[in-house]
Motif scaffolding. Structure first.
Motif, mmCIF file in Angstrom:
data_model
loop_
_atom_site.group_PDB
_atom_site.id
_atom_site.type_symbol
_atom_site.label_atom_id
_atom_site.label_comp_id
_atom_site.label_asym_id
_atom_site.label_seq_id
_atom_site.Cartn_x
_atom_site.Cartn_y
_atom_site.Cartn_z
ATOM 1 N N VAL A 14 0.327 -0.101 2.677
ATOM 2 C CA VAL A 14 1.344 -0.758 1.858
ATOM 3 C C VAL A 14 2.391 0.281 1.466
ATOM 4 O O VAL A 14 2.054 1.327 0.917
ATOM 5 C CB VAL A 14 0.737 -1.379 0.578
ATOM 6 N N ARG A 15 3.660 -0.021 1.751
ATOM 7 C CA ARG A 15 4.756 0.844 1.310
ATOM 8 C C ARG A 15 5.754 -0.003 0.520
ATOM 9 O O ARG A 15 6.318 -0.983 1.051
ATOM 10 C CB ARG A 15 5.456 1.487 2.514
ATOM 11 N N THR A 114 -0.685 4.448 -9.495
ATOM 12 C CA THR A 114 0.617 3.802 -9.691
ATOM 13 C C THR A 114 1.632 4.584 -8.875
ATOM 14 O O THR A 114 2.182 5.579 -9.340
ATOM 15 C CB THR A 114 1.018 3.792 -11.179
ATOM 16 N N GLY A 115 1.815 4.172 -7.647
ATOM 17 C CA GLY A 115 2.718 4.869 -6.744
ATOM 18 C C GLY A 115 3.403 3.910 -5.797
ATOM 19 O O GLY A 115 3.319 2.690 -5.942
ATOM 20 N N GLU A 116 4.064 4.492 -4.797
ATOM 21 C CA GLU A 116 4.857 3.700 -3.864
ATOM 22 C C GLU A 116 4.203 3.507 -2.495
ATOM 23 O O GLU A 116 4.608 2.640 -1.720
ATOM 24 C CB GLU A 116 6.223 4.368 -3.651
ATOM 25 N N LEU A 117 3.193 4.337 -2.179
ATOM 26 C CA LEU A 117 2.645 4.346 -0.825
ATOM 27 C C LEU A 117 1.110 4.345 -0.897
ATOM 28 O O LEU A 117 0.513 5.195 -1.568
ATOM 29 C CB LEU A 117 3.136 5.592 -0.085
ATOM 30 N N PHE A 118 0.498 3.394 -0.177
ATOM 31 C CA PHE A 118 -0.953 3.208 -0.257
ATOM 32 C C PHE A 118 -1.555 3.096 1.144
ATOM 33 O O PHE A 118 -0.949 2.532 2.054
ATOM 34 C CB PHE A 118 -1.294 1.927 -1.023
ATOM 35 N N LEU A 119 -2.781 3.601 1.263
ATOM 36 C CA LEU A 119 -3.531 3.483 2.513
ATOM 37 C C LEU A 119 -4.973 3.145 2.175
ATOM 38 O O LEU A 119 -5.625 3.833 1.389
ATOM 39 C CB LEU A 119 -3.474 4.802 3.291
ATOM 40 N N GLY A 120 -5.482 2.057 2.759
ATOM 41 C CA GLY A 120 -6.858 1.635 2.536
ATOM 42 C C GLY A 120 -7.639 1.593 3.833
ATOM 43 O O GLY A 120 -7.072 1.424 4.926
ATOM 44 N N HIS A 121 -8.951 1.761 3.723
ATOM 45 C CA HIS A 121 -9.798 1.781 4.913
ATOM 46 C C HIS A 121 -11.147 1.157 4.619
ATOM 47 O O HIS A 121 -11.716 1.324 3.538
ATOM 48 C CB HIS A 121 -10.017 3.221 5.387
ATOM 49 N N LEU A 122 -11.663 0.417 5.598
ATOM 50 C CA LEU A 122 -13.001 -0.182 5.547
ATOM 51 C C LEU A 122 -13.785 0.354 6.729
ATOM 52 O O LEU A 122 -13.332 0.277 7.870
ATOM 53 C CB LEU A 122 -12.898 -1.704 5.632
ATOM 54 N N ARG A 123 -14.955 0.888 6.457
ATOM 55 C CA ARG A 123 -15.687 1.607 7.500
ATOM 56 C C ARG A 123 -16.906 0.842 7.995
ATOM 57 O O ARG A 123 -17.699 0.332 7.206
ATOM 58 C CB ARG A 123 -16.150 2.974 6.983
ATOM 59 N N TYR A 124 -17.032 0.794 9.322
ATOM 60 C CA TYR A 124 -18.285 0.488 9.973
ATOM 61 C C TYR A 124 -18.751 1.788 10.606
ATOM 62 O O TYR A 124 -18.084 2.319 11.490
ATOM 63 C CB TYR A 124 -18.113 -0.582 11.047
ATOM 64 N N GLY A 125 -19.856 2.318 10.147
ATOM 65 C CA GLY A 125 -20.281 3.649 10.578
ATOM 66 C C GLY A 125 -20.993 3.635 11.906
ATOM 67 O O GLY A 125 -22.218 3.673 11.958
ATOM 68 N N THR A 126 -20.241 3.597 13.010
ATOM 69 C CA THR A 126 -20.859 3.645 14.336
ATOM 70 C C THR A 126 -21.284 5.055 14.693
ATOM 71 O O THR A 126 -22.070 5.263 15.599
ATOM 72 C CB THR A 126 -19.885 3.138 15.413
ATOM 73 N N LEU A 298 4.643 2.789 14.448
ATOM 74 C CA LEU A 298 5.490 2.280 13.370
ATOM 75 C C LEU A 298 5.586 3.400 12.341
ATOM 76 O O LEU A 298 4.579 3.808 11.763
ATOM 77 C CB LEU A 298 4.871 1.032 12.744
ATOM 78 N N ILE A 299 6.777 3.911 12.151
ATOM 79 C CA ILE A 299 7.005 5.023 11.232
ATOM 80 C C ILE A 299 7.875 4.540 10.079
ATOM 81 O O ILE A 299 8.930 3.939 10.295
ATOM 82 C CB ILE A 299 7.674 6.211 11.954
ATOM 83 N N ILE A 300 7.395 4.772 8.866
ATOM 84 C CA ILE A 300 8.161 4.415 7.658
ATOM 85 C C ILE A 300 8.566 5.730 7.001
ATOM 86 O O ILE A 300 7.714 6.448 6.463
ATOM 87 C CB ILE A 300 7.323 3.576 6.682
ATOM 88 N N ARG A 301 9.832 6.043 7.063
ATOM 89 C CA ARG A 301 10.293 7.312 6.500
ATOM 90 C C ARG A 301 10.384 7.223 4.988
ATOM 91 O O ARG A 301 10.468 6.137 4.415
ATOM 92 C CB ARG A 301 11.642 7.696 7.095
#
Length: 633
Positions: A14-15, A114-126, A298-301
């Motif tokens: 999310v940006r 509380t920021g402008e840029l977010f990264l989330g991850h869901l893991r399947y541990g193969t 996809l690059i978001i500057r």
């Protein structure tokens, strides 16, 4: 799928493109980005129950203020755990200083996410276990903003040994050997190099060290960094990253094996592993969401500029068909229709197998994920029935009575709910005999619907991989209903070859189709084929991956798919089962007809989309013959 298979991870990025004050004014909260990330992750929870993590980058904070925050959890409910920690912090503020929740500047300076840029991850541990240290996002820290890197992905590399050697050749000394660390350090290396190049250029122009950071932020070009990093990668991947100064990216493998979608307007940019979650999170129509093309980034500057360009030459597109059959959520319009089509195309084979006897056949499905394919199968059965009814009416014109019409219209498919999974049952007991007894009771069945020793019971599954759940649980349970015959139907074709691009299907001996083919070879005294395939695999063991072919296809060549299905039926039927058992699989031709745009079918055909796939299947066969119960990559 009635058998648990670990599979792809999920990503969410999310940006926010406006200042936080904008979202406070329009939506009444500075947590707009965090809330959207939460929804994106929650709606993708099917993609990873082993762990979850998220990171946030805050823009333009003064030196000394923490501008990167990260939280990860491997608890039983990881999404809930990480977001509760954040919301608990805000709840304390609400109770003690409620007015501060409206103070955007104070929140940004003092509250973690509380920021402008977010990264989330869901893991399947193969691979690599589920310790918190293995959870994404991973972090490569540096005091220079532009060298900080956070990375999360849905990927598996087939050539990690080769990539590790290349890192060592670049002068690095990696502390871990997983492909995740290798990818992180590879991107980090070229990010460092580009920072150094830009810094030297600025220094030669007389720019001070303090001023250099802002200039580097303006000039840093992620595309060549990603291009250099990915040159030697062989695998299926969607990799997303955040830089400390605010640039972000999502990149997809050249064959488009793993899925990625994004949405952008003047307020927000969102990327995720599945399309419907973006529709839900942002309430936007399907036509507004774009698929990230293979070999594109996809690059978001930091400036808000959006760049979508190829970082290398695309390969023929081989998007994963298993995503469509089972793994992705069926709320995607196209996936829903494809799953129905898979069931629909099985109709004729099922009718043939029951000798068109609808009166003495009961139709059902296991598990819930097969319900959409089952709808398609029932539609085909209903179409057949409608044709039969029309034919009888036309042939008996002038002779029809109400009673005769009642008889004609009674000849419809008997569709019932036969088995329901007991979600509360846990097979935690260590002793094999006790555990098997528990496994045999995982499903509750509906008694009294199937007529003893009269009815055929048709049960649709979306795929049959190992066959162990069928043998130990499902067939035994269904046999208690005393059907005359059981027909187990798979909406996916026979899984014959290992996956190496993110799904935990790495050992050939695990596959019931492979075990069936080996059994048939031995029955027909064709053991020489096993030896010949082994010799071919060993001869290629030390060749470059680009020169390797897949000889394991020869294991299946002497037999028709139906012969293998018949042998599978024997393997999944234990001695105490009284009903006759048969198995029907989807054909490869029907798979392609139902899912024409996702042609990644290597687990069914052995046609791998990258050279590393052939290397993996060779090693998997060598491991099988040599009795090594280990992964092939």
């Amino acid at each position: 799928m009635s058998e648990p298979i670990k599979h792809e991870c999920g990503i969410a990025l999310v940006r926010l493109l406006k200042p936080l004050e904008f979202y406070q004014g329009k939506y009444g909260t500075t947590l707009y980005g965090l809330q959207k990330l939460h929804l994106l992750m929650q709606k993708q929870h099917n993609r990873g129950q082993d762990g979850a993590g998220m990171a946030c980058v805050k823009f333009d904070l003064p030196p000394g203020k923490k501008y990167i925050n990260r939280i990860r959890s491997n608890s039983a409910t990881p999404i809930k755990t990480i977001f509760n920690k954040v919301y608990d912090e805000l709840e304390i503020i609400r109770q003690q200083h409620p007015k501060r929740l409206d103070d955007v500047e104070w929140l940004k300076n003092n509250v973690t996410f509380t920021g402008e840029l977010f990264l989330g991850h869901l893991r399947y541990g193969t691979y690599g276990g589920n310790d918190v240290k293995n959870l994404h996002p991973l972090k490569r820290a540096n005091n220079w903003k532009t060298r900080n890197l956070l990375l999360a992905g849905n990927f598996n590399m087939t050539n990690n040994d080769e990539l590790l050697e290349h890192l060592i050749g670049l002068g690095q000394y990696p502390q871990e050997t997983s492909d995740t660390i290798t990818v992180l350090e590879k991107i980090g290396h070229f990010l460092d190099e580009e920072n150094e190049r830009l810094y030297r250029e600025l220094k030669n122009r007389g720019i001070s060290k303090k001023e250099a950071t802002d200039e580097i932020i303006k000039k840093l070009d992620l595309l060549p960094i990603l291009r250099e990093s990915a040159k030697r990668w062989d695998g299926g991947y969607v990799i997303s990253g955040l830089l400390g100064h605010g640039d972000a990216f999502v990149m997809r493998d050249p064959a488009g094996i793993r899925p990625a979608f994004y949405y952008a307007d003047d307020e927000i940019v969102v990327a995720a592993s599945e399309r419907p979650v973006i529709q839900t999170a942002l309430n936007v129509p399907i036509e507004k969401i774009r698929e990230l093309e293979p070999a594109h980034a996809l690059i978001i500057r930091k400036s808000g500029e959006l760049i979508n360009e190829a970082f290398m030459k695309p390969l023929p597109k081989r998007a994963c068909s298993f995503e469509r059959i089972y793994f992705s959520r069926g709320t995607d319009k196209d996936i829903y229709l494809e799953r129905k089509k898979l069931g629909n195309l099985l109709g004729n084979s099922v009718l043939e197998a029951i000798d068109y006897d609808l009166k003495n056949t009961v139709f059902s499905y296991i598990p819930n994920t097969a319900s959409v394919a089952f709808q398609g199968l029932v539609e085909q059965l209903n179409d057949f029935t409608a044709g039969q009814i029309k034919g009888k009416i036309l042939s008996e014109q002038g002779k029809l009575s109400k009673e005769r019409l009642d008889v004609i219209f009674s000849d419809r498919p008997r569709v019932e709910t036969i088995a329901v999974k007991d979600a509360k049952l846990r097979t935690f007991i260590a002793a094999d005999s006790q555990r098997d007894d528990l496994v045999a009771h995982v499903y509750d069945v509906t008694y009294g619907i199937v007529r003893n020793n009269i009815d055929t019971l048709v049960v649709l599954d979306d795929s049959i991989v190992r066959g162990t759940t069928l043998r130990q649980s499902i067939i035994r349970i269904l046999d208690r209903l005393h059907p005359k015959k059981m027909l187990i139907v798979s909406s996916a074709p026979q899984i014959r070859y290992p996956d190496c691009y993110g799904i935990d299907m790495a050992r050939l001996g695990d596959f019931v189709a492979f075990r069936a083919a080996i059994a048939l070879l031995k029955e027909h005294h064709l053991e020489n084929i096993i030896n010949e395939v082994y010799a071919k695999a060993k001869a290629q063991e030390n060749r470059p991956k680009e020169q390797i072919i897949n000889p394991v296809k020869d294991i299946y060549k002497p037999f028709t798919p139906q012969q293998i299905s018949d042998k599978i039926a024997q393997l999944v039927t234990s001695q105490e089962v009284k009903a006759e058992v048969a198995v029907i699989y989807q054909s490869i031709e029907n798979l392609h007809q139902a899912i024409p745009h996702h042609k990644g079918d290597w687990y069914f055909t052995g046609d791998y989309p990258t050279p590393g796939g052939n290397k993996v299947v060779n090693q998997a066969f060598i491991n099988y013959v040599e009795g090594r119960n280990e992964r092939a990559y």
